[in-house]
Scaffold this motif. Structure first.
Motif, PDB file in Angstrom:
ATOM      1  N   PRO A 107       0.806  -1.565  -0.364  1.00  0.00           N
ATOM      2  CA  PRO A 107       0.304   0.066   0.112  1.00  0.00           C
ATOM      3  C   PRO A 107       0.869   1.608   0.146  1.00  0.00           C
ATOM      4  N   LEU A 108       1.309   1.535  -1.618  1.00  0.00           N
ATOM      5  CA  LEU A 108       2.145   2.644  -1.353  1.00  0.00           C
ATOM      6  C   LEU A 108       1.678   3.617  -1.379  1.00  0.00           C
ATOM      7  N   SER A 155       1.067   3.744   3.501  1.00  0.00           N
ATOM      8  CA  SER A 155      -0.022   4.763   3.594  1.00  0.00           C
ATOM      9  C   SER A 155       0.094   4.644   5.359  1.00  0.00           C
ATOM     10  N   GLY A 156      -0.341   6.383   5.621  1.00  0.00           N
ATOM     11  CA  GLY A 156      -0.449   7.265   6.543  1.00  0.00           C
ATOM     12  C   GLY A 156       0.582   7.092   7.651  1.00  0.00           C
ATOM     13  N   TYR A 157       1.564   7.261   7.001  1.00  0.00           N
ATOM     14  CA  TYR A 157       3.280   6.566   7.514  1.00  0.00           C
ATOM     15  C   TYR A 157       3.386   5.816   8.317  1.00  0.00           C
ATOM     16  N   SER A 158       2.308   4.325   7.982  1.00  0.00           N
ATOM     17  CA  SER A 158       2.456   3.168   8.536  1.00  0.00           C
ATOM     18  C   SER A 158       3.443   2.414   9.403  1.00  0.00           C
ATOM     19  N   ARG A 199       7.509  -2.256  12.264  1.00  0.00           N
ATOM     20  CA  ARG A 199       7.015  -0.948  10.620  1.00  0.00           C
ATOM     21  C   ARG A 199       8.539  -0.553   9.895  1.00  0.00           C
ATOM     22  N   PHE A 200       9.323  -1.688  10.025  1.00  0.00           N
ATOM     23  CA  PHE A 200      10.326  -1.894   9.192  1.00  0.00           C
ATOM     24  C   PHE A 200      10.388  -3.135   8.141  1.00  0.00           C
ATOM     25  N   TRP A 201      10.407  -3.303   7.240  1.00  0.00           N
ATOM     26  CA  TRP A 201      10.520  -3.909   6.117  1.00  0.00           C
ATOM     27  C   TRP A 201      11.562  -3.890   5.552  1.00  0.00           C
ATOM     28  N   TYR A 202      12.468  -5.310   4.762  1.00  0.00           N
ATOM     29  CA  TYR A 202      13.110  -4.998   3.431  1.00  0.00           C
ATOM     30  C   TYR A 202      12.521  -6.012   2.272  1.00  0.00           C
ATOM     31  N   LEU A 203      13.117  -5.960   1.294  1.00  0.00           N
ATOM     32  CA  LEU A 203      12.684  -6.891  -0.047  1.00  0.00           C
ATOM     33  C   LEU A 203      13.950  -7.425  -0.597  1.00  0.00           C
ATOM     34  N   PRO A 204      14.283  -8.544  -0.942  1.00  0.00           N
ATOM     35  CA  PRO A 204      15.305  -9.182  -1.332  1.00  0.00           C
ATOM     36  C   PRO A 204      16.081  -7.868  -1.947  1.00  0.00           C
ATOM     37  N   GLU A 214      14.057  10.669   5.949  1.00  0.00           N
ATOM     38  CA  GLU A 214      14.727  11.608   7.365  1.00  0.00           C
ATOM     39  C   GLU A 214      13.723  12.598   6.637  1.00  0.00           C
ATOM     40  N   ARG A 215      13.380  12.986   5.859  1.00  0.00           N
ATOM     41  CA  ARG A 215      11.915  14.372   5.644  1.00  0.00           C
ATOM     42  C   ARG A 215      10.746  14.446   6.222  1.00  0.00           C
ATOM     43  N   ASP A 216      10.505  12.911   6.645  1.00  0.00           N
ATOM     44  CA  ASP A 216       9.535  12.620   7.246  1.00  0.00           C
ATOM     45  C   ASP A 216       9.358  11.800   8.781  1.00  0.00           C
ATOM     46  N   TYR A 217      10.576  12.169   9.117  1.00  0.00           N
ATOM     47  CA  TYR A 217      11.174  12.397  10.650  1.00  0.00           C
ATOM     48  C   TYR A 217       9.317  12.051  11.305  1.00  0.00           C
ATOM     49  N   LYS A 218       8.991  13.202  11.143  1.00  0.00           N
ATOM     50  CA  LYS A 218       7.931  14.253  12.930  1.00  0.00           C
ATOM     51  C   LYS A 218       6.788  13.045  12.007  1.00  0.00           C
ATOM     52  N   ARG A 219       6.409  12.804  10.484  1.00  0.00           N
ATOM     53  CA  ARG A 219       5.141  12.175  10.551  1.00  0.00           C
ATOM     54  C   ARG A 219       5.417  10.534  10.110  1.00  0.00           C
TER      55      ARG A 219
END
Length: 415
Positions: free
Chosen positions: A234-235, A260-263, A354-359, A402-407
């Protein structure tokens, strides 16, 4: 206002020259001062200056003055003027940042009758040393708060001295007004990091070893807890961070999906390159962008290390000449916020699940798992940057979020 037992204890004992509250974030340290500061100011007899100091003037406004204004009204708590003064309960107060000695040097030589200090561990040490000599009135008082830092920090040494100090240490559990669910979320988010000791337990703890220990353990054991397994992403945005390597390092690209929603965030792809010419770098960059766009049909922002404007311009031109010409206008300088703030953001996202990665983001995965705290200067929290770890990819990753830190923090009720 209702006060916790810890806060009431402070009110009963804060009659020393130095009255300091240290400890966990959201533990009620600063909230109490919205009442303490007006009381102190009203008791001032005009024997010296009234001074409020924060990391910067902006953080002082956000952390102290704005909440006080909401409680006591704009009529009693004014705005900081161009001359760095603010009217509080009818008295003139100086409001300044303490991160640089130059910000406070204009007050050098003046006596301080009252001084309030916010985020003391973020100050320039010279500011604090000057302050000590300025609290020279018979009734001079200092009230201040901070989160703990490294045990070797200069302020910790002052707290352990024989000065006239009333000192309190708070844990997160000293605030009975927080929702239990919020406290549990906060504990989980900081678990396994130095931030748990500092921001939850209120301890002065050294930053040492692997920075993202839980993540590193997961990668080593291949438990895939941080691997994105959802069928759909859900980008809300796809950002690309670009770092230009210096001597002995490589250039790095990292594409990050903002959910979505900075989730949360998903590391979509990453690549390290060591091209021999600017033209080769431009081709590698366009190829990376093309692969990201092919997979996700969007590129919203491209944030580049601002230290290399010539290389950035070359990459913009290369994009303009490619099938991704639309992306050329989306290239801008990275904000390059404080490294430790970036580390804290990644730690919170990991701890909260709330943190993931793809191969395809293997180089970013490996960089995160290997990053270390430096042991060069025990008084400072510094990330190891001696060429033995992949700092370039870490920077590129951080530029992308980093620009979305507060969000990101607001999405879970943080401040």
């Amino acid at each position: 206002m209702s006060f916790s037992p810890k806060q009431q204890e402070f009110l009963q004992n804060c009659n020393h020259r130095w009255n300091i509250k240290t400890g966990a974030t959201r533990s009620g340290k600063t909230f109490l001062d919205y009442t303490v500061i007006p009381k102190r100011i009203l008791k001032c007899r005009g024997e010296g200056l009234i001074v409020l100091l924060g990391n910067t003037k902006g953080t002082l406004e956000r952390n102290i003055l704005e909440p006080m204004r909401a409680i006591w009204s704009p009529a009693l708590v004014g705005q900081i003027g161009s001359n760095n003064t603010v009217q509080i309960f009818g008295k003139k107060c100086h409001a300044l940042g303490a991160d640089k000695i130059s910000q406070v040097s204009k007050l050098q030589g003046a006596a301080f009758e009252y001084c309030y200090g916010d985020e003391i561990t973020t100050w320039h040490e010279d500011v604090f040393q000057m302050l000590k000599s300025r609290l020279s009135c018979p009734n001079s008082r200092f009230d201040g708060t901070c989160n703990p830092g490294n045990p070797q920090h200069w302020f910790k040494k002052f707290l352990d001295s024989d000065a006239d100090i009333y000192r309190q240490a708070y844990t997160i559990d000293d605030n009975p007004f927080l929702a239990p669910e919020f406290v549990e979320n906060l504990k989980r988010e900081y678990a396994g990091t130095v931030y748990y000791n500092r921001f939850i337990l209120g301890e002065w703890a050294a930053a040492e070893g692997v920075i993202y220990q839980d993540f590193a353990n997961s990668v080593a054991s291949r438990d895939e807890r941080f691997v994105w397994k959802g069928k759909e992403l859900p980008l809300m945005a796809v950002n690309i961070g670009v770092d230009f390597g210096g001597n002995g390092s490589k250039h790095a690209f990292v594409a990050t999906g903002i959910l979505s929603g900075y989730s949360g965030v998903v590391l979509l792809a990453s690549r390290r390159v060591e091209p021999s010419t600017p033209q080769a770098l431009e081709k590698a960059f366009v190829d990376f962008c093309a692969a990201v766009h092919l997979a996700y049909r969007r590129i919203d922002h491209i944030y580049c290390d601002s230290a290399e404007q010539v290389l950035i311009r070359g990459m913009q031109i290369a994009l303009q000449r490619s099938e991704l010409s639309f992306a050329a206008s989306r290239v801008s300088n990275a904000a390059k916020t404080e490294i430790n703030d970036r580390i804290r953001l990644v730690s919170v996202l990991m701890g909260a699940g709330r943190f993931w990665y793809l191969p395809e983001a293997g180089s970013a995965r490996d960089a995160l798992a290997a990053t270390l705290w430096s042991t060069k200067d025990p008084t400072k929290d510094e990330r190891l940057d001696d060429g033995s770890t992949d700092i370039d990819t870490l920077d590129a990753l951080e530029y992308s979020i980093e620009r979305d830190y507060k969000r990101f923090l607001k999405a879970r009720g943080h401040t």
